[in-house]
Design a protein around this motif. Structure first.
Motif, PDB file in Angstrom:
ATOM      1  N   SER A 139      34.385  55.365  88.018  1.00 44.48           N
ATOM      2  CA  SER A 139      34.014  56.242  89.135  1.00 44.48           C
ATOM      3  C   SER A 139      33.879  55.443  90.420  1.00 44.48           C
ATOM      4  CB  SER A 139      32.721  56.979  88.815  1.00 44.48           C
ATOM      5  OG  SER A 139      31.662  56.081  88.552  1.00 44.48           O
ATOM      6  N   ALA A 140      33.372  54.209  90.318  1.00 46.14           N
ATOM      7  CA  ALA A 140      33.263  53.367  91.515  1.00 46.14           C
ATOM      8  C   ALA A 140      34.645  53.036  92.062  1.00 46.14           C
ATOM      9  CB  ALA A 140      32.494  52.087  91.192  1.00 46.14           C
ATOM     10  N   TRP A 141      35.573  52.677  91.193  1.00 45.41           N
ATOM     11  CA  TRP A 141      36.914  52.326  91.661  1.00 45.41           C
ATOM     12  C   TRP A 141      37.615  53.527  92.294  1.00 45.41           C
ATOM     13  CZ3 TRP A 141      39.924  49.111  93.680  1.00 45.41           C
ATOM     14  CH2 TRP A 141      41.305  49.327  93.728  1.00 45.41           C
ATOM     15  N   ALA A 142      37.387  54.718  91.758  1.00 44.44           N
ATOM     16  CA  ALA A 142      38.008  55.905  92.346  1.00 44.44           C
ATOM     17  C   ALA A 142      37.575  56.069  93.799  1.00 44.44           C
ATOM     18  CB  ALA A 142      37.641  57.144  91.534  1.00 44.44           C
ATOM     19  N   VAL A 143      36.291  55.803  94.091  1.00 45.65           N
ATOM     20  CA  VAL A 143      35.812  55.901  95.465  1.00 45.65           C
ATOM     21  C   VAL A 143      36.380  54.774  96.315  1.00 45.65           C
ATOM     22  CG1 VAL A 143      33.768  55.800  96.943  1.00 45.65           C
ATOM     23  CG2 VAL A 143      33.707  57.118  94.823  1.00 45.65           C
ATOM     24  N   LEU A 144      36.341  53.543  95.810  1.00 46.10           N
ATOM     25  CA  LEU A 144      36.818  52.388  96.585  1.00 46.10           C
ATOM     26  C   LEU A 144      38.300  52.525  96.927  1.00 46.10           C
ATOM     27  CD1 LEU A 144      35.067  49.465  94.644  1.00 46.10           C
ATOM     28  CD2 LEU A 144      34.296  50.625  96.717  1.00 46.10           C
ATOM     29  N   ALA A 162      27.488  33.689  95.634  1.00 50.84           N
ATOM     30  CA  ALA A 162      28.592  33.294  94.753  1.00 50.84           C
ATOM     31  C   ALA A 162      28.606  34.153  93.489  1.00 50.84           C
ATOM     32  CB  ALA A 162      28.466  31.810  94.397  1.00 50.84           C
ATOM     33  N   ALA A 163      27.409  34.402  92.908  1.00 51.88           N
ATOM     34  CA  ALA A 163      27.347  35.223  91.698  1.00 51.88           C
ATOM     35  C   ALA A 163      27.764  36.657  91.994  1.00 51.88           C
ATOM     36  CB  ALA A 163      25.931  35.183  91.126  1.00 51.88           C
ATOM     37  N   ALA A 164      27.301  37.199  93.131  1.00 50.05           N
ATOM     38  CA  ALA A 164      27.671  38.571  93.496  1.00 50.05           C
ATOM     39  C   ALA A 164      29.171  38.688  93.716  1.00 50.05           C
ATOM     40  CB  ALA A 164      26.913  38.995  94.744  1.00 50.05           C
ATOM     41  N   ALA A 165      29.759  37.719  94.409  1.00 58.50           N
ATOM     42  CA  ALA A 165      31.202  37.755  94.665  1.00 58.50           C
ATOM     43  C   ALA A 165      31.980  37.641  93.369  1.00 58.50           C
ATOM     44  CB  ALA A 165      31.588  36.628  95.624  1.00 58.50           C
ATOM     45  N   SER A 166      31.511  36.773  92.471  1.00 57.28           N
ATOM     46  CA  SER A 166      32.208  36.601  91.196  1.00 57.28           C
ATOM     47  C   SER A 166      32.158  37.884  90.365  1.00 57.28           C
ATOM     48  CB  SER A 166      31.570  35.443  90.420  1.00 57.28           C
ATOM     49  OG  SER A 166      32.159  35.316  89.146  1.00 57.28           O
ATOM     50  N   ALA A 167      30.986  38.519  90.319  1.00 49.43           N
ATOM     51  CA  ALA A 167      30.858  39.770  89.562  1.00 49.43           C
ATOM     52  C   ALA A 167      31.709  40.869  90.187  1.00 49.43           C
ATOM     53  CB  ALA A 167      29.392  40.193  89.508  1.00 49.43           C
ATOM     54  N   ALA A 168      31.695  40.938  91.525  1.00 50.23           N
ATOM     55  CA  ALA A 168      32.519  41.951  92.206  1.00 50.23           C
ATOM     56  C   ALA A 168      33.990  41.719  91.928  1.00 50.23           C
ATOM     57  CB  ALA A 168      32.241  41.909  93.712  1.00 50.23           C
ATOM     58  N   VAL A 214      34.911  43.210  88.634  1.00 49.89           N
ATOM     59  CA  VAL A 214      35.068  44.668  88.727  1.00 49.89           C
ATOM     60  C   VAL A 214      36.412  45.013  89.365  1.00 49.89           C
ATOM     61  CG1 VAL A 214      34.135  46.779  89.740  1.00 49.89           C
ATOM     62  CG2 VAL A 214      32.579  45.027  88.857  1.00 49.89           C
ATOM     63  N   LEU A 215      36.765  44.308  90.435  1.00 47.53           N
ATOM     64  CA  LEU A 215      38.009  44.592  91.141  1.00 47.53           C
ATOM     65  C   LEU A 215      39.230  44.205  90.305  1.00 47.53           C
ATOM     66  CD1 LEU A 215      36.972  43.396  94.706  1.00 47.53           C
ATOM     67  CD2 LEU A 215      37.318  45.754  93.958  1.00 47.53           C
ATOM     68  N   GLU A 216      39.107  43.186  89.496  1.00 46.75           N
ATOM     69  CA  GLU A 216      40.221  42.804  88.628  1.00 46.75           C
ATOM     70  C   GLU A 216      40.515  43.896  87.615  1.00 46.75           C
ATOM     71  OE1 GLU A 216      43.399  40.823  87.427  1.00 46.75           O
ATOM     72  OE2 GLU A 216      42.096  40.018  89.005  1.00 46.75           O
ATOM     73  N   ALA A 217      39.442  44.551  87.118  1.00 51.37           N
ATOM     74  CA  ALA A 217      39.617  45.618  86.124  1.00 51.37           C
ATOM     75  C   ALA A 217      40.143  46.906  86.748  1.00 51.37           C
ATOM     76  CB  ALA A 217      38.292  45.885  85.424  1.00 51.37           C
ATOM     77  N   ARG A 218      39.920  47.113  88.065  1.00 50.86           N
ATOM     78  CA  ARG A 218      40.390  48.300  88.783  1.00 50.86           C
ATOM     79  C   ARG A 218      39.992  49.589  88.067  1.00 50.86           C
ATOM     80  NH1 ARG A 218      46.623  47.877  89.817  1.00 50.86           N
ATOM     81  NH2 ARG A 218      46.205  49.849  90.844  1.00 50.86           N
ATOM     82  N   GLY A 219      38.718  49.661  87.686  1.00 51.69           N
ATOM     83  CA  GLY A 219      38.219  50.890  87.084  1.00 51.69           C
ATOM     84  C   GLY A 219      38.374  50.964  85.593  1.00 51.69           C
ATOM     85  N   ALA A 278      31.027  44.145  84.026  1.00 57.12           N
ATOM     86  CA  ALA A 278      30.464  43.518  85.231  1.00 57.12           C
ATOM     87  C   ALA A 278      29.746  44.523  86.123  1.00 57.12           C
ATOM     88  CB  ALA A 278      31.568  42.803  86.007  1.00 57.12           C
ATOM     89  N   TYR A 279      30.297  45.714  86.264  1.00 57.44           N
ATOM     90  CA  TYR A 279      29.690  46.707  87.150  1.00 57.44           C
ATOM     91  C   TYR A 279      28.305  47.100  86.646  1.00 57.44           C
ATOM     92  CZ  TYR A 279      29.158  51.080  89.790  1.00 57.44           C
ATOM     93  OH  TYR A 279      28.691  52.079  90.599  1.00 57.44           O
TER      94      TYR A 279
END
Length: 445
Positions: A405-410, A181-187, A190-195, A201-202
């Motif tokens: 940089s993570a969002w650019a890859v995702l 649950a904590a990992a999903a919430s943190a992820a 990150v996804l809400e911010a879109r880089g 969080a990242y």
């Protein structure tokens, strides 16, 4: 999207087909540009979005579409010369007995440079082509699949590596249970911010080693991480838990297993076969030595930022819903909304959506229905491609230092999977249309 806008890919396709048969070596069976042609030549060398930012969008207005069409058509002569150089370089490559690497990755941009400098191949072109092919081989510095096979053929060396793999696997250790649950919430944060740079969080996920903890959980008790009955590994392994890797003796691109089920040979084969930057790789003995430990590490990766990118990517993958109508809790971040909206605009996704609600059987005997099934469960293709990309970064020692940089890859992987599916649907439709066209010709004859 304004009604007058057109997909950039469609504009490129139309302009390319107008160039005619002279660019056949850079085109697919139906006349459209190959994916690598667009990726390696058209976009970076002709469109050059950095200089023409108005052409960088997925959808173009009439003025921008006309400008893009003109750029490609104006480059027709140079592209025809590029195609002829590519044919020549492949001929020289075969004559020299070189089989390592993908010729498109290795030579497309070099052929464009040759076309720019020399025009079409003329007298002395074969010597120029031979020099280029040999230069590319020298740049690889022995970092080839053949060199890998030779290195792993030694019986004593194989036995030693097998023993090292067994020891590394047995000494993996344990970690506190991953808090799904904590990992999903943190992820999700990150996804809400879109880089964006405003989300810590990242960095927190990397600092707390959530990627390592998640990877270790896959070895023991994966559990129901994403909801909706999705497997925690999302296709990274075909087993309930990843197996211990072996050394392996060979590999084929067409039959590579899921990423965490691959042998040492298969993992390095993928890197050596696809890399256009082999000169930046360690030597084959060093590659093997490092891969022995990496293959037994959590998620098959050394760097923690890359492991975290797998977790965030898995959260994104679990919410991919190209056809619409999926479980709403799986796609609630800004990243999910953006990626799913982009995918749902695709004609191939619209066709597949119609097939899922049509009471009639698939008239082609299952080809398009299989593609539609891929869209109903897109996470496996996404995770497979994401892992391969991150593995390449790990081999080169290149982390993803921040969320941008993570969002650019995702996001890049999402676009790549979407384009691949589009190409497969088009190929299937062309294959279905050809018999029908032949039947019409026979009736009219």
């Amino acid at each position: 999207m304004p009604p007058s806008s057109r997909p950039r890919a469609m504009v490129i396709d139309g302009a390319w087909r107008g160039l005619g048969a002279g660019v056949a070596a850079l085109s697919g069976p139906g006349g459209a540009p190959l994916t690598r042609t667009v990726k390696l030549i058209v976009l970076p060398l002709i469109v050059r979005p950095a200089l023409h930012p108005e052409l960088a969008e997925d959808f173009l207005g009439p003025e921008q579409a006309a400008r893009l069409d003109a750029l490609i058509r104006e480059s027709g002569g140079r592209l025809e010369a590029t195609a002829r150089w590519f044919v020549l370089l492949k001929k020289v490559r075969r004559a020299l007995g070189i089989v390592a690497g993908n010729p498109q990755d290795l030579y497309f941009q070099r052929c464009f440079e040759l076309a720019t400098e020399h025009g079409a191949p003329a007298d002395g072109a074969e010597a120029v082509a031979k020099a280029v092919v040999e230069e590319v081989v020298d740049a690889a510095g022995g970092r080839t699949v053949a060199a890998l096979k030779e290195h792993l053929a030694d019986v004593g060396r194989r036995a030693r590596i097998e023993a090292e793999l067994a020891a590394a696997w047995d000494s993996r250790g344990s970690a506190p249970p991953a808090d799904a649950a904590a990992a999903a919430s943190a992820a999700d944060e990150v996804l809400e911010a879109r880089g964006g740079s405003d989300s810590p969080a990242y960095a927190a996920m990397v600092r707390e080693a959530l990627g390592s903890r998640f990877g270790r959980a896959l070895w023991t008790d994966p559990g129901d991480v994403w909801g909706g009955g999705l497997p925690a590994h999302l296709g990274l392994t075909a087993r309930p838990v990843p197996p211990r890797p072996g050394v392996g003796r060979g590999a084929s691109t067409a039959t590579l297993p899921a990423p965490l089920d691959r042998t040492l040979f298969e993992r390095l084969f993928s890197v050596l076969q696809s890399s256009a930057r082999r000169d930046e790789l360690p030597s084959v003995p060093n590659l093997v030595a490092r891969e022995t430990g990496r293959s037994c590490a959590p998620l098959g990766l050394h760097d923690e930022s890359l492991r975290v990118a797998v977790v965030v990517g898995a959260r994104l993958a679990a919410g991919l819903d190209p056809l619409g109508g999926g479980e709403p809790e799986r796609g609630r971040t800004a990243a999910h909304r953006a990626v799913n909206a982009r995918w749902r605009r695709e004609a191939s996704a619209l066709r597949a959506r119609r097939m899922t609600v049509s009471p009639r059987p698939d008239p082609d005997g299952g080809v398009l229905d299989a593609l539609a099934r891929d869209l109903r469960a897109p996470w496996a293709a996404y995770m497979r491609r994401l892992w391969v990309r991150l593995h390449g970064w790990d081999v080169r020692g290149e982390p993803l230092p921040d969320s941008a940089s993570a969002w650019a890859v995702l996001d890049g992987v999402a676009r790549s999977v979407m384009m691949d599916h589009r190409a497969r649907v088009r190929a299937a439709l062309r294959a279905l249309a050809e018999p029908a066209a032949e039947a019409v010709e026979r009736r009219s004859a």
